[in-house]
Design a protein around this motif. Structure first.
Motif, PDB file in Angstrom:
ATOM      1  N   LYS A  67       8.308  -5.562  11.976  1.00  0.00           N
ATOM      2  CA  LYS A  67       6.976  -4.992  11.789  1.00  0.00           C
ATOM      3  C   LYS A  67       7.126  -3.489  11.528  1.00  0.00           C
ATOM      4  O   LYS A  67       7.923  -2.829  12.167  1.00  0.00           O
ATOM      5  N   GLU A 157      10.154  -6.196  -2.314  1.00  0.00           N
ATOM      6  CA  GLU A 157       8.765  -6.565  -2.587  1.00  0.00           C
ATOM      7  C   GLU A 157       8.682  -7.206  -3.976  1.00  0.00           C
ATOM      8  O   GLU A 157       9.313  -6.726  -4.918  1.00  0.00           O
ATOM      9  N   LYS A 275       4.645   3.733   8.285  1.00  0.00           N
ATOM     10  CA  LYS A 275       3.932   3.667   7.001  1.00  0.00           C
ATOM     11  C   LYS A 275       2.627   4.460   7.042  1.00  0.00           C
ATOM     12  O   LYS A 275       2.053   4.695   8.109  1.00  0.00           O
TER      13      LYS A 275
END
Ligand code: ATP
Length: 413
Positions: A67, A157, A275
């Motif tokens: 996470k 990604e 982030k």
């Protein structure tokens, strides 16, 4: 439910660095799946100590992607997020879906017959995605990388408009593309340091997410060092060099103008991440979520509204700027709901629409995979272009369709 003894006999607990009793507890959270007749287990819910999305397959462990914590305030959140680090690498956060790639040598493979195993793509929750597995093969040749580093877990990604999970436009991506942002040991989950990772991907010709730069966490002259002593003042300016928080703010402003998502800051050893996202990303998510208001969790919307409020305050917005932000937020919320209600009122249905372009076999595998997860998929168009199949499908979002219709028909709440 899994038989913990059978999994223990395969030694999975040792590979995960767990004792037997802790593994027995984890086993209760494992879900069994099959990929082309190959059974595997995945941790579908987040468990303390073991990342969600961790996979046990044919004697191999593929760790979940950790996470990534988020800060709402750069100035305080960046130093708070990296208490033991002097500098952070700032990389672009791309808006797509997370994929981990590993080469799995099956039970039947002994490695002697030239069969080095299969390169498989895992989603965030630890499902093997048959579509991504097939498409990746065309997008990037990972075989040399896995020949040299068979235990690597390539993390990245999948981005671009022709995307079955999260479609987002990128100027340089026509259909679907892969961008690497992490490299970990698949069993321990340990990351490579940022610079080494970037060099290796470069060497293997694997496209990567952009690195904006490496910046000091604290103002020079006041930066904490690992042994707790004061770092020497460089004396270049009275206020010192800009901090990572200053640099990120500047980067975010530019990304925001271009409708891009944000950044992930990383300690240079790759172990800590943080982030921060643009207003464009928050507003885009809100518009999407409010176009399907009864299918998205309310917490999803609420979190994004909170982020906007903190950004507005940290960035010292004038009343006028704040009003402009409020206007954009209001539009994202109201106009999308209004469009949805009008669509349903006209007798049509709403849902999550995606277009994919791949080999006919890969598209079949995707539709079967999605339906296998209980999703209602309606194919809206199905064409052939240069040997590929180009399919637009809609994931039905039942609650929004049903509730909107019921309210339109006068249901009293
Ligand atoms: P999380 O559990 O990390 O909070 P989330 O579903 O809320 O996950 P996001 O808010 O999108 O996810 O942020 C984390 C995700 O960002 C990662 O799982 C990864 O797929 C994606 N990502 C995109 N670019 C990067 C990057 N440069 N470095 C790390 N992650 C990135």
């Amino acid at each position: 439910p899994p038989d913990p003894d059978a999994l223990l006999a395969e030694g999975y607990h040792r590979r995960l660095g767990m004792g037997e009793s802790a593994f027995r507890q984890l086993a209760e959270y494992l879900e069994r799946r099959e990929y082309e007749g190959r059974p595997y287990w995945h941790v579908s819910d987040y468990r303390r100590g073991i990342e969600r999305g961790t996979v046990l397959i044919e004697g191999t462990v593929v760790r979940g992607f950790p996470k990534v914590p988020r800060t709402l305030v750069l100035e305080t959140g960046v130093p708070e997020g990296f208490p033991d680090h002097d500098a952070v690498a700032v990389e672009e956060k791309l808006n797509g879906y997370n994929v981990r790639v590993a080469r799995i040598v099956g039970d039947g493979d002994d490695g002697d017959d030239g069969d080095d195993g299969d390169v498989l793509a895992f989603t965030r929750s630890g499902l093997i995605c048959p579509f991504t597995t097939r498409v990746l093969e065309r997008l990037v040749d990972l075989e040399p990388l896995f020949d040299a580093f068979p235990d690597a877990m390539v993390c990245g990604e999948m981005i671009g408009p022709e995307n079955p999970y999260t479609a987002h436009e990128y100027a340089d991506v026509d259909s679907l593309a892969f961008r690497a942002f992490d490299w970990r040991d698949r069993e321990s989950g340990d990351p490579l340091p940022v610079r080494e990772r970037r060099e290796r991907y470069e060497r293997f010709d694997v496209p990567q997410t952009r690195l904006f730069g490496i910046y000091d966490v604290a103002e020079s002259g006041r930066s904490p060092t690992t042994d707790g002593s004061e770092r020497e003042d460089r004396g270049d300016s009275p206020k010192g060099e800009p901090t990572a928080a200053d640099e990120v703010r500047r980067i975010i402003e530019r990304l925001d103008e271009r409708g891009r998502e944000g950044v992930v800051m990383k300690s240079l050893d790759g172990r800590e991440q943080l982030k921060y996202t643009t207003s464009a990303a928050n507003v885009g998510d809100l518009a999407y979520a409010f176009s399907l208001p009864f299918d998205y969790g309310q917490a999803f919307m609420f979190r994004r509204l909170i982020r906007e409020a903190f950004q507005s305050v940290e960035w010292n917005e004038s009343d006028e700027e704040a009003r402009e932000r409020a206007h954009d937020l209001g539009e994202a919320i109201l106009i999308s709901m209004r469009d949805t209600i009008e669509t349903v009122a006209e007798g049509e249905s709403v849902g999550e629409r995606h277009t994919v372009r791949a080999s006919p076999e890969a598209v079949d595998a995707l539709l079967e995979h999605l339906r296998g997860q209980g999703l209602r998929i309606e194919v809206e168009s199905d064409e052939r272009e240069d040997g590929d199949r180009v399919v637009t499908f809609c994931k039905r979002t039942q609650s929004t369709n049903d509730k909107t219709r019921n309210y339109l028909e006068g249901q009293v709440v």
